[in-house]
Structure formats: C-alpha cells, structure tokens
Motif scaffolding. Structure first.
Motif, short mmCIF file in Angstrom:
data_model
loop_
_atom_site.label_atom_id
_atom_site.label_comp_id
_atom_site.label_asym_id
_atom_site.label_seq_id
_atom_site.Cartn_x
_atom_site.Cartn_y
_atom_site.Cartn_z
N GLN A 70 0.85 -1.17 0.00
CA GLN A 70 0.00 0.00 0.00
C GLN A 70 0.90 1.24 0.00
O GLN A 70 2.11 1.14 0.25
N LEU A 71 0.30 2.39 -0.29
CA LEU A 71 1.11 3.61 -0.29
C LEU A 71 0.41 4.75 0.43
O LEU A 71 -0.81 4.80 0.52
N LEU A 72 1.24 5.64 0.94
CA LEU A 72 0.78 6.84 1.64
C LEU A 72 1.43 8.02 0.94
O LEU A 72 2.64 8.23 1.03
N LYS A 73 0.63 8.79 0.22
CA LYS A 73 1.18 9.89 -0.58
C LYS A 73 1.57 11.07 0.30
O LYS A 73 0.90 11.39 1.27
N ILE A 74 2.67 11.72 -0.09
CA ILE A 74 3.16 12.91 0.61
C ILE A 74 3.13 14.06 -0.38
O ILE A 74 4.08 14.24 -1.16
N THR A 75 2.06 14.80 -0.38
CA THR A 75 1.88 15.85 -1.40
C THR A 75 1.54 17.22 -0.80
O THR A 75 1.50 18.19 -1.55
N LYS A 76 1.28 17.28 0.48
CA LYS A 76 0.93 18.57 1.08
C LYS A 76 2.03 19.59 0.83
O LYS A 76 3.20 19.34 1.11
N ILE A 77 1.70 20.74 0.30
CA ILE A 77 2.59 21.84 -0.08
C ILE A 77 3.38 21.48 -1.34
O ILE A 77 3.36 22.22 -2.32
N LEU A 78 4.07 20.35 -1.34
CA LEU A 78 4.90 19.96 -2.49
C LEU A 78 4.08 19.83 -3.76
O LEU A 78 4.51 20.22 -4.84
N GLY A 79 2.89 19.25 -3.66
CA GLY A 79 2.08 18.98 -4.84
C GLY A 79 1.42 20.20 -5.45
O GLY A 79 0.79 20.10 -6.50
N ASP A 80 1.56 21.36 -4.80
CA ASP A 80 0.86 22.56 -5.28
C ASP A 80 1.77 23.57 -5.97
O ASP A 80 1.31 24.63 -6.38
N HIS A 81 3.05 23.27 -6.12
CA HIS A 81 3.98 24.30 -6.58
C HIS A 81 4.89 23.85 -7.72
O HIS A 81 6.01 24.33 -7.86
N GLY A 82 4.43 22.92 -8.52
CA GLY A 82 5.21 22.54 -9.70
C GLY A 82 6.51 21.86 -9.34
O GLY A 82 6.68 21.30 -8.26
N LEU A 83 7.47 21.94 -10.25
CA LEU A 83 8.77 21.32 -10.02
C LEU A 83 9.47 21.96 -8.84
O LEU A 83 9.44 23.17 -8.65
N TYR A 84 10.12 21.12 -8.06
CA TYR A 84 10.76 21.58 -6.83
C TYR A 84 12.24 21.20 -6.89
O TYR A 84 12.58 20.04 -7.16
N ALA A 85 13.13 22.15 -6.68
CA ALA A 85 14.56 21.89 -6.74
C ALA A 85 15.15 21.98 -5.33
O ALA A 85 15.65 23.03 -4.92
N PRO A 86 15.06 20.91 -4.56
CA PRO A 86 15.50 20.97 -3.16
C PRO A 86 16.98 21.20 -2.97
O PRO A 86 17.41 21.65 -1.91
#
Length: 294
Positions: free
Chosen positions: A158-174
């Motif tokens: 099973q999976l638990l998605k981690i999208t809060k904040i990250l999923g709302d701002h396009g490509l992310y360059a950490p």
C-alpha cells in the motif's frame, strides 16, 4: 449566392510544444528502521537530489506492507489517508503546518472524487471490502474474483502519498534550498482505522518494509529554470487546516453556541463534519512560508 457564417475565436492561437523535457527516474529509499506501529511517528525528509535535478510533483509516497496482527479484522476504506492521524510539516525545525485531524479532513475531501478516480486508487487503500479483507488477512477462503486478482498484483503493498505543499507548486529543486521540508506522520491506533468480525476485537497492525518513493528529472536547463524561482527567497502558499475541537450536541437542539479561537491572521472557512457520536470542527486558513536560498 450561398452565404455561410463562421464562428471566429479572436483569442485563439496555435501553440507548439517548446518547453524543456527530460526523462523521469524513479527512486526507492529504504527506511531505517523500516517498520512502524500504531502511535509511532514516521519522519520523512525531502531528498536533496543532484544540482541538475528537480523533484516531480505528486510523485512522493511511502510504500509499505500492511501487516495485520490477526485474521479477524481489516482496515477501513482509504488507508493511505487514515494512517495520517496527525501531520506536521517542519522547515528548519519550525512547524509550518500541524493538523491533529489530518485524516478526518483528507478523507472528507476524497469523498468528492468521482467513481473513476476512486477506482484507480486501489494501492491507496480505496477499494471494496472484499479486497481490503484480502489485503489485511491474506485469507485463502476469500474467493472474491476481483480481490484475488488484485491481491495477485499488489499483495499487501500500500502507499501513503506525501503531497501537502509539495504537490501545489510545480517542479521543486530541493538542492538549492537552504532548509528542506520535513514531514512527521503520527500513526493512529488500530481501533481507529480497522473493523473486526462480529464478536471479535481489533488487534494491532504494523507497516513493514517501509520505502520512500519519488521521481526526479535530470535536465540542466530545467533545473536552472527552477533555480531562478528562488532568488533571495521563494514563497509557498498553502491551505492550513486545524482541528479545533470535538463536541457532542443533542439532536433535539435548535440553537448551538460555539466559540472558535483563531490563532492565525485570516480564516478561509469553518468546516463542520457530523458523525453519530462526535461533531469535530475544523478550520481552513491560507498560510505562506518562505524558503531562503543558500
């Protein structure tokens, strides 16, 4: 002479695909320790990646095997959201998001999805009771055709998605961020997310073989384009939800007075969710954080 009318769209313009593209790479990182039990916290740190890589939005998730302590209980619908009883998001050690009723609000949101969307979320734990029983118990007596077929594909994964904040701002360059986001997920007790057969009690569960999955794109020009968004700092706007309280109301009441103390500058909405026993009240506000570059 025959005349014809033609509808003209003055705002129409033919577009050609000129944006940069790159191949996606799927990554799996094994957790250490790679198991978790009810009440424990799971710490997820966003990977730094390479200088010329960007993180693909909506690709980060925890993958695990759901292990049930007995064969007389099974998890309820939408396991991926049920497991997030409390979600904290930290930046440089400071909390920027903290919701002790995260699963309550997110499951409510998912109820608004159409049937086709929900049908594609089997690995998220949204499926029929027969399939959930098969995943939870690996019961050979469960002869449901769909459950048997899907169990043959996914097993107990099973999976638990981690999208809060990250999923709302396009490509992310950490790589270009001085401080990265950290997600802290508090797991619920078994009785909060599982049902049992008549006359039986729910026992413990555990998440085994924990892995962090995400996708990245390696493209120099694309990474530079994302890097330019940072400058001195980059603002990430998001909705902040807080479970304010749970109160009990008698159904015969016609007027109810409730006081909500708002710890933030603005409020977008008050969401009231009703159940037979508890009436939790959650608030939804808009927040903003700044990520400073190195």
């Amino acid at each position: 002479m025959e005349t014809r009318t033609q509808e003209l769209n003055p705002s129409f313009s033919r577009r050609s695909r000129t944006e940069l593209t790159g191949n996606r790479t799927r990554h799996l990182i094994t957790f250490n320790p790679n198991s978790a039990k009810p009440g424990e916290e799971i710490y997820v740190n966003i990977p730094k990646l390479k200088p010329d890589s960007v993180l693909v939005p909506d690709s980060m998730a925890l993958i695990f095997d759901f292990k049930n302590a007995n064969e007389k209980s099974w998890f309820r619908n939408n396991l991926g959201k049920l497991l997030q009883k409390r979600l904290e998001i930290r930046l440089a050690g400071e909390k920027v998001y903290d919701n002790s009723g995260e699963s309550l609000l997110e499951i409510y949101k998912d109820l608004w999805m159409d049937e086709k969307q929900r049908a594609d979320m089997i690995q998220d734990g949204i499926t029929t009771e027969a399939v959930r029983k098969k995943i939870s118990k690996d019961d050979e007596a469960n002869a449901d055709a769909d459950a048997t077929a899907l169990f043959g594909i996914f097993g107990m994964k099973q999976l638990l998605k981690i999208t809060k904040i990250l999923g709302d701002h396009g490509l992310y360059a950490p790589y270009h961020s001085a401080n990265d986001l950290q997600y802290v997920i508090t797991l619920p007790q078994a009785s909060e997310i599982m049902n049992a057969q008549s006359g039986e009690t729910v026992e413990e569960y555990s998440l085994k073989n924990l892995e962090l999955e995400y996708e990245s794109i390696e493209n120099v020009n694309l990474a530079r384009k994302s890097e330019n968004l940072y400058g001195a700092e980059r603002e990430l706007s998001f909705e902040h939800a807080t479970l304010m309280k749970k109160t009990e109301w008698d159904k015969s009441l016609t007027i109810v007075n409730e006081t909500i103390n708002l710890p933030r500058r603005s409020m977008k909405a008050v969401v009231m969710l009703f159940t037979e026993k508890n009436r939790p009240i959650a608030k939804n506000t808009s927040s903003r954080i700044s990520i400073k570059s190195k």
